[in-house]
Design a protein around this motif. Structure first.
Motif, PDB file in Angstrom:
ATOM      1  N   ALA A   1     -45.857  -0.043  -7.291  1.00  0.00           N
ATOM      2  CA  ALA A   1     -46.206   0.635  -5.788  1.00  0.00           C
ATOM      3  C   ALA A   1     -46.820  -0.577  -5.190  1.00  0.00           C
ATOM      4  O   ALA A   1     -47.987  -1.153  -5.647  1.00  0.00           O
ATOM      5  CB  ALA A   1     -47.184   1.733  -5.881  1.00  0.00           C
TER       6      ALA A   1
ATOM      7  N   ALA B   1     -39.065  10.524  -7.892  1.00  0.00           N
ATOM      8  CA  ALA B   1     -40.121   9.816  -8.570  1.00  0.00           C
ATOM      9  C   ALA B   1     -41.017   9.174  -7.391  1.00  0.00           C
ATOM     10  O   ALA B   1     -42.223   8.857  -7.651  1.00  0.00           O
ATOM     11  CB  ALA B   1     -39.155   8.544  -9.337  1.00  0.00           C
TER      12      ALA B   1
ATOM     13  N   ALA C   1     -42.268   1.905 -12.571  1.00  0.00           N
ATOM     14  CA  ALA C   1     -42.423   1.791 -10.912  1.00  0.00           C
ATOM     15  C   ALA C   1     -43.551   0.658 -10.672  1.00  0.00           C
ATOM     16  O   ALA C   1     -44.571   0.582 -11.181  1.00  0.00           O
ATOM     17  CB  ALA C   1     -42.809   3.145 -10.347  1.00  0.00           C
TER      18      ALA C   1
ATOM     19  N   TRP D   1     -46.987  10.413 -14.080  1.00  0.00           N
ATOM     20  CA  TRP D   1     -47.070   9.052 -13.874  1.00  0.00           C
ATOM     21  C   TRP D   1     -48.518   8.560 -13.938  1.00  0.00           C
ATOM     22  O   TRP D   1     -49.380   9.170 -13.635  1.00  0.00           O
ATOM     23  CB  TRP D   1     -46.618   8.638 -12.538  1.00  0.00           C
ATOM     24  CG  TRP D   1     -45.097   8.614 -12.208  1.00  0.00           C
ATOM     25  CD1 TRP D   1     -44.360   9.915 -12.141  1.00  0.00           C
ATOM     26  CD2 TRP D   1     -43.925   7.795 -12.522  1.00  0.00           C
ATOM     27  NE1 TRP D   1     -43.195   9.797 -12.099  1.00  0.00           N
ATOM     28  CE2 TRP D   1     -42.904   8.475 -12.333  1.00  0.00           C
ATOM     29  CE3 TRP D   1     -44.264   6.240 -12.749  1.00  0.00           C
ATOM     30  CZ2 TRP D   1     -41.645   7.417 -12.434  1.00  0.00           C
ATOM     31  CZ3 TRP D   1     -42.898   5.645 -13.066  1.00  0.00           C
ATOM     32  CH2 TRP D   1     -41.628   6.296 -12.810  1.00  0.00           C
TER      33      TRP D   1
ATOM     34  N   VAL E   1     -45.032   9.327  -7.661  1.00  0.00           N
ATOM     35  CA  VAL E   1     -45.723   8.018  -7.475  1.00  0.00           C
ATOM     36  C   VAL E   1     -46.700   7.942  -6.182  1.00  0.00           C
ATOM     37  O   VAL E   1     -47.884   7.386  -6.631  1.00  0.00           O
ATOM     38  CB  VAL E   1     -44.828   6.682  -7.764  1.00  0.00           C
ATOM     39  CG1 VAL E   1     -45.692   5.413  -7.047  1.00  0.00           C
ATOM     40  CG2 VAL E   1     -44.157   6.691  -9.016  1.00  0.00           C
ATOM     41  N   THR E   2     -46.143   8.404  -5.198  1.00  0.00           N
ATOM     42  CA  THR E   2     -47.082   8.232  -4.156  1.00  0.00           C
ATOM     43  C   THR E   2     -48.230   9.333  -4.109  1.00  0.00           C
ATOM     44  O   THR E   2     -49.257   8.973  -3.695  1.00  0.00           O
ATOM     45  CB  THR E   2     -46.327   8.784  -2.932  1.00  0.00           C
ATOM     46  OG1 THR E   2     -45.024   7.855  -2.609  1.00  0.00           O
ATOM     47  CG2 THR E   2     -46.938   8.834  -1.431  1.00  0.00           C
TER      48      THR E   2
ATOM     49  N   PRO F   1     -44.165   6.604 -16.541  1.00  0.00           N
ATOM     50  CA  PRO F   1     -44.041   7.916 -16.826  1.00  0.00           C
ATOM     51  C   PRO F   1     -44.494   8.446 -18.023  1.00  0.00           C
ATOM     52  O   PRO F   1     -44.123   7.794 -18.847  1.00  0.00           O
ATOM     53  CB  PRO F   1     -42.668   8.303 -16.286  1.00  0.00           C
ATOM     54  CG  PRO F   1     -42.126   7.437 -16.768  1.00  0.00           C
ATOM     55  CD  PRO F   1     -42.824   5.995 -16.650  1.00  0.00           C
TER      56      PRO F   1
ATOM     57  N   VAL G   1     -42.480   1.712  -2.793  1.00  0.00           N
ATOM     58  CA  VAL G   1     -42.068   2.011  -4.566  1.00  0.00           C
ATOM     59  C   VAL G   1     -40.884   1.533  -4.969  1.00  0.00           C
ATOM     60  O   VAL G   1     -39.687   1.949  -4.613  1.00  0.00           O
ATOM     61  CB  VAL G   1     -42.306   3.482  -4.826  1.00  0.00           C
ATOM     62  CG1 VAL G   1     -42.145   3.740  -6.313  1.00  0.00           C
ATOM     63  CG2 VAL G   1     -43.765   4.029  -4.285  1.00  0.00           C
TER      64      VAL G   1
ATOM     65  N   LEU H   1     -38.479   1.234  -8.272  1.00  0.00           N
ATOM     66  CA  LEU H   1     -38.365   1.940  -9.411  1.00  0.00           C
ATOM     67  C   LEU H   1     -37.339   1.231 -10.331  1.00  0.00           C
ATOM     68  O   LEU H   1     -36.459   0.628 -10.144  1.00  0.00           O
ATOM     69  CB  LEU H   1     -37.501   3.308  -9.192  1.00  0.00           C
ATOM     70  CG  LEU H   1     -38.414   4.178  -8.294  1.00  0.00           C
ATOM     71  CD1 LEU H   1     -37.816   5.500  -7.705  1.00  0.00           C
ATOM     72  CD2 LEU H   1     -39.797   4.571  -8.924  1.00  0.00           C
TER      73      LEU H   1
ATOM     74  N   LEU I   1     -46.949   1.611 -12.757  1.00  0.00           N
ATOM     75  CA  LEU I   1     -47.010   2.599 -13.401  1.00  0.00           C
ATOM     76  C   LEU I   1     -45.858   3.283 -14.111  1.00  0.00           C
ATOM     77  O   LEU I   1     -44.792   2.419 -14.240  1.00  0.00           O
ATOM     78  CB  LEU I   1     -47.009   3.834 -12.212  1.00  0.00           C
ATOM     79  CG  LEU I   1     -47.911   3.815 -11.187  1.00  0.00           C
ATOM     80  CD1 LEU I   1     -47.403   3.036  -9.896  1.00  0.00           C
ATOM     81  CD2 LEU I   1     -48.091   5.136 -10.586  1.00  0.00           C
TER      82      LEU I   1
END
Length: 203
Positions: A158, A76, A156, A189, A80-81, A184, A144, A146, A182
């Motif tokens: 960030a 994840a 998430a 995402w 996300v990154t 999913p 991040v 989660l 974010l």
């Protein structure tokens, strides 16, 4: 008060803030961060020129709440990154002068993208893109947090810190800080909300 960059070195520029928390799921993520989804567009990040990432993103895992194992959290974090990098590369890096920054928001939901495009002084270099000869992101860190539900990633936050060096008609160093929210989905995402500020470094 929002100030409009002009030519030459901009000193004493006050920070500006962009905020758009546009989905109810943000209530769940508020606990995730410790402090409506959309269907259009892909899950990948925005565009930009190949090789434009002068420095690697320093991506770290923050708080993990709920039921996620180490492998799920690592996957994840990477996903996300990648989304955050797409926004950074499309919104702040790339070739200049230019006036189009839509690619920066390819992984944003429809509502979040509309709100981001309406805040060009913060969420990208769109306000001054036509005056620039170049822009470089010299610092990019992402932490991040989660949230796991029933053994799967459910959200998430960030936390982002960027330093953006602008050159040309506008010559200054800006710092961009804040968070992207974010969630999913079947396409990966998506960013559904943000709370981001931008100001001249050292001002």
């Amino acid at each position: 008060m929002r100030t409009r960059p002009g030519r030459g070195r901009q000193r004493g520029r006050k920070g500006v803030v962009a905020a758009a928390l546009v989905a109810v799921v943000g209530l769940a993520l508020a606990g995730c961060s410790g402090d409506g989804d959309g269907t259009d567009g892909g899950a990948g990040g925005g565009g930009g020129s190949e090789g434009e990432q002068a420095v690697e993103t320093d991506a770290t895992l923050g708080k993990v709440r709920g039921d996620l194992d180490d492998a799920q959290a690592a996957d994840a974090l990477a996903a996300v990154t990648e989304v955050v990098d797409g926004w950074i590369d499309g919104g702040y890096a790339g070739d200049y002068p230019r006036s189009t920054f839509d690619d920066a928001f390819g992984a944003f939901t429809e509502d979040a993208r509309e709100l981001a495009l309406a805040q060009p002084a913060v969420m990208s270099n769109a306000e001054v893109g036509g005056e620039l000869e170049g822009a470089e992101v010299t610092q990019r860190s992402v932490s991040v947090d989660l949230l796991g539900v029933r053994g799967k990633p459910a959200g998430a936050t960030a936390h982002v810190v960027l330093t953006v060096e602008l050159a040309g008609g506008v010559d200054r160093s800006d710092q961009v800080t804040g968070r992207l929210l974010l969630t999913p989905g079947k396409d990966g995402w998506r960013v559904f909300g943000f709370d981001v500020s931008r100001g001249e470094e050292g001002a």
